[in-house]
Design an enzyme around this catalytic site. Sequence first.
Site: not given
Ligand code: CTP
Length: 403
Positions: A283, A349, A310-313, A214, A293, A345
Amino acid sequence: MSSKKILLGIGGSIAAYKSANLVRIFKKQGISVRCVLTKSAEEFITAQTLQALSGEPVRRNLFDQQAEAAMSHIELARWADCLIIAPTTANLAAKFASGIADDLISTLYLAANDIPVILAPAMNSKMLLHPATQENFRKLQQRGHYILESASGELACGENAIGRMQEPEKIAQKAFEVLGISQPLTPPSPKPLTVTITVGATRENIDPVRFISNRSSGKMGFALARAALKRGLKVNLIKAYCEQIPPENCQIFPSETAEKMLDTALNIANDTDIFIATAAVADYRPKKVLSQKHKKERDGALHLELIENPDIVATVAQLPADKRPKLVVGFAAETENLKNYAQEKLAKKNLDFICANDVSQFPFGGELNEISVISKNDEKNFNAATKTDIAEKIIDYLLSKIN
Ligand code: CTP
């Protein structure tokens, strides 16, 4: 806990950032600290940081009518049990030695002539060794002041020589001695607060030459890192891809993918006080990473199966209390319904704070930002400003919430 009161004067040297830690050490002992900044000290540390850490108003100039009405400089000198000047610059030493009172600190020095004075010099070695400066310090010593000899090491000017200010722990130790606090109830904090920041755009591999990513630039994360360093904090950067060069003096953990980033975050979460997630984490990632390749498909379409990352935060914020950083802070970059999405969020979270920004107005990669820092019971808005300014405000705000 001690009921002693310290007046801390801060001169204009790069070492001023260490004063933040000095204030923390005194506060931990129950000592009240009131800080006074010279004009040039404000180039190195903000009054807001010191106010947040000391919990007391910070004085900056002699002719501040409002502050004088609350407590005049003479009352301020009378209030204190001890005067510490850290850092003491060559200019301050010269003024003290000859009794010049042309600003708040030098006036306070004269007004506080019946309490112990501790001076912690910090300056370039040539300036320190100049006969004029040496003579001034000799005079001050003869007056009965405690002078903490500067240490040798790398100076801000790049030279490796004498002139570094003593570490805050040493200065605090001298103050405890002078004030008769023989055995501090808890040892002075051995290390500064640690901030861990995730930053940049993750790259999720498709094959050895392609990836999903991104447009995140990493600018906001680096601005936060710089603001934290300026305040004497230790900074870890869990860094995915960024166009920018990271600030010096951070510990960098290269973590290109979301999975690597999570691994690193879980490894260092326990040693982190404030965890800030600015990274734009993909995501989804390809379910299978091809070892060779990928060749063009015959039917003209590519079918890529993606699985959720995985969602890190959220994972860090949901750690058990003994492993979780004291504050976990997320960012919400949205193009619509900013505050509603940010609040969702925050709750989902388990974050302490979320910094909401509208990327339709302030797109990724730009120089400006406008942020609302939202918590369960509060909201603080920082209007459009450079990322550097906003980052300083966010760090000061978080520091005011951690103590
Ligand atoms: N984040 C994270 N790990 C992920 C996705 C997001 O740690 N896999 C953290 C980002 O660094 C940020 C917060 O979560 O601090 C919100 O990220 P955002 O992309 O806005 O939220 P998402 O949970 O991915 O929701 P969406 O894309 O549906 O808006």
